[in-house]
Design a protein around this motif. Structure first.
Motif, short mmCIF file in Angstrom:
data_model
loop_
_atom_site.label_atom_id
_atom_site.label_comp_id
_atom_site.label_asym_id
_atom_site.label_seq_id
_atom_site.Cartn_x
_atom_site.Cartn_y
_atom_site.Cartn_z
N UNK A 162 -3.35 1.39 -11.78
CA UNK A 162 -4.38 1.93 -11.24
C UNK A 162 -4.87 3.36 -11.93
N UNK A 163 -6.44 3.06 -11.57
CA UNK A 163 -7.41 4.44 -11.99
C UNK A 163 -7.31 4.98 -10.92
N UNK A 164 -6.06 6.74 -11.14
CA UNK A 164 -7.21 7.39 -10.22
C UNK A 164 -8.39 8.76 -10.53
N UNK A 165 -9.64 9.22 -9.39
CA UNK A 165 -9.67 9.96 -10.13
C UNK A 165 -9.00 11.83 -9.82
N UNK A 166 -9.42 12.85 -10.12
CA UNK A 166 -8.60 13.34 -10.31
C UNK A 166 -8.36 14.72 -9.07
N UNK A 167 -9.81 14.47 -7.61
CA UNK A 167 -9.93 14.88 -6.59
C UNK A 167 -9.62 13.90 -5.71
N UNK A 168 -8.51 12.85 -5.08
CA UNK A 168 -7.97 12.77 -4.36
C UNK A 168 -6.58 12.74 -3.98
N UNK A 169 -6.25 12.50 -2.85
CA UNK A 169 -4.81 12.96 -2.65
C UNK A 169 -4.56 11.65 -2.09
N UNK A 170 -3.24 11.52 -2.21
CA UNK A 170 -2.81 10.10 -2.11
C UNK A 170 -1.43 10.02 -1.40
N UNK A 171 -1.67 9.74 0.58
CA UNK A 171 -0.52 10.24 1.54
C UNK A 171 0.09 8.82 1.75
N UNK A 172 0.06 7.29 0.99
CA UNK A 172 0.43 6.38 0.81
C UNK A 172 1.69 6.23 0.16
N UNK A 173 2.51 4.78 0.06
CA UNK A 173 2.98 4.77 -0.63
C UNK A 173 2.22 3.87 -1.69
N UNK A 174 1.87 4.60 -3.06
CA UNK A 174 1.25 3.44 -4.66
C UNK A 174 1.59 2.43 -4.43
N UNK A 175 2.80 2.03 -4.45
CA UNK A 175 3.31 0.39 -4.37
C UNK A 175 2.20 -0.80 -3.53
N UNK A 176 1.74 -0.20 -2.52
CA UNK A 176 0.89 -0.95 -1.76
C UNK A 176 -0.31 -1.33 -2.52
N UNK A 177 -0.60 -0.29 -3.15
CA UNK A 177 -1.94 -0.37 -3.75
C UNK A 177 -1.86 -0.82 -5.13
N UNK A 178 -0.62 -0.37 -5.99
CA UNK A 178 -0.77 -1.29 -7.09
C UNK A 178 -0.79 -2.86 -6.81
N UNK A 179 -0.33 -3.84 -5.35
CA UNK A 179 0.21 -4.12 -5.25
C UNK A 179 -1.14 -5.42 -4.92
N UNK A 180 -2.44 -4.07 -4.60
CA UNK A 180 -3.52 -4.98 -4.20
C UNK A 180 -3.68 -6.78 -4.55
N UNK A 181 -4.13 -7.68 -3.97
CA UNK A 181 -4.41 -8.75 -5.10
C UNK A 181 -5.69 -9.15 -5.75
N UNK A 182 -5.78 -9.67 -6.54
CA UNK A 182 -7.53 -9.43 -7.63
C UNK A 182 -7.31 -10.85 -7.65
N UNK A 183 -8.32 -11.54 -7.42
CA UNK A 183 -9.01 -12.85 -7.74
C UNK A 183 -8.93 -12.98 -8.85
N UNK A 184 -8.24 -14.65 -8.85
CA UNK A 184 -8.41 -15.08 -10.72
C UNK A 184 -9.53 -14.76 -11.92
N UNK A 185 -9.76 -14.36 -12.46
CA UNK A 185 -10.70 -14.08 -13.68
C UNK A 185 -11.41 -13.00 -12.97
#
Length: 368
Positions: free
Chosen positions: A167-190
């Motif tokens: 995961x890449x994040x800009x510095x001007x963010x605040x994360x309020x959820x569990x980053x595990x969920x973002x990491x599990x974002x599904x990427x399509x083949x290719x």
């Protein structure tokens, strides 16, 4: 020997046997507790309530989740707040890679030694500005936007070569959820990356002062230029914001994404391919070209943005902001500056600079 005396002897023997069994069980329990806690300084279970930081550390299981973030010296407070919000809101095994310049390393290390961050796993990667030689415009009007670390996201595989996803994040963010969920974002083949589209329901049609409506490709690229026209892209295609990226690093390397981005950077220095209405987004055009119809989508609640734009952030209700899983203050107005939307949310995660070099302007000036 009388029957009564025999009974007494039997009872005594049973009592001795019972005591021996109890003693052995206690010794076994002691050995068990010692073995179970030998790697954490022999902290016993009942003592964990006195050590909340250690307790958080112990429950972090599973494969590492690599998170890359850049650290500019005059924005280190933002980096610390972002990292703190990620760490405290997740039980995942997060490992940060902080990309910075040589003159920032010691300041960053001192700040991250704060007791509230002492269990955060991180490593520091020093960015080499020479990578950008001949690839970016020297136009003095956009020098502020061409700070070397702005382009660090182009080189993601170089910082974590062993990782397959990050995961890449800009510095001007605040994360309020569990980053595990973002990491599990599904990427399509290719697909090498996933972004949040600018036409999504959470942040659609953001009006940015001085730039007009920047939710499509026309806001970033000059479609009158031959190099752009020959690509056959539709000008009204929805753009995306690269402040939050979920990356398939294997695909990134296989498709030579870094080299493709560098090609368009260099070509722009010769042919001026970017839109004239562009505002502080010079890293976005090459990404739009390379990932045209070749990227997956990040849930819009994982990238609620425009909080740093004039009037844009104010359109969100307090309830919506509370429900958002990631907040992004992209735009001119940062939460550590004099004025911004929902700066009180950012304040909750900020940790004071032990060196005293960085401080939110609002607090320092009494404008709060």
């Amino acid at each position: 020997m009388t029957l009564r005396r025999v009974n007494v002897i039997i009872l005594v023997l049973l009592a001795v046997a019972f005591l021996i069994v109890v003693q052995r069980n206690l010794l076994n329990l002691s050995d068990f507790l010692h073995k179970e806690n030998s790697d954490v300084g022999m902290i016993l279970p009942f003592e964990s309530e006195l050590s909340p930081d250690l307790k958080l550390q112990l429950v972090r299981r599973g494969d590492a989740i690599p998170v890359v973030i850049t650290a500019v010296e005059d924005r280190l407070g933002a980096v610390v707040a972002a990292m703190n919000s990620v760490y405290q809101n997740s039980k995942a095994n997060v490992v940060f890679t902080v990309v910075t310049l040589n003159d920032t390393v010691s300041h960053l290390k001192e700040w991250l030694s704060d007791i509230r961050l002492k269990h955060v796993k991180y490593r520091i990667a020093v960015f080499n500005p020479d990578l950008l030689s001949g690839k970016i415009s020297q136009d003095p009007q956009i020098l502020e936007a061409t700070k070397p670390l702005t382009f660090a996201r182009y080189y993601l595989p170089a910082y974590i070569p062993e990782a397959e996803k990050a995961i890449y994040l800009d510095d001007d963010v605040i994360v309020q959820g569990d980053i595990q969920e973002l990491f599990e974002t599904s990427l399509r083949p290719g697909h090498a990356a996933a972004f949040s589209d600018d036409c999504d329901s959470a942040s659609s049609k953001g009006i940015i002062r001085g730039a007009g409506t920047q939710n499509n490709y026309l806001g970033f690229l000059d479609f009158k230029k031959e190099a752009i026209k020959t690509l056959g892209m539709r000008a009204n295609t929805c753009s995306f914001n690269p402040g939050v990226i979920v990356v398939n690093l294997t695909e990134w390397k296989n498709q030579n994404i870094t080299q493709q981005l560098e090609h368009w950077m260099e070509l722009n220095t010769k042919e001026d391919l970017y839109s004239k209405t562009l505002a502080e987004s010079i890293i976005t055009p090459p990404l739009l070209i390379v990932f045209y119809k070749r990227h997956s989508i990040v849930d819009p609640m994982w990238h609620v943005r425009h909080l740093g734009s004039t009037g844009a952030g104010n359109r969100y209700s307090a309830q919506f902001v509370k429900a958002a899983k990631l907040l992004h203050w992209n735009g001119h107005y940062k939460p550590w500056g004099r004025v911004s939307s929902f700066s009180d949310v950012w304040d909750k995660w900020f940790i004071d600079d032990p060196t005293g070099k960085f401080h939110p302007v609002r607090r320092h000036s009494g404008d709060r």
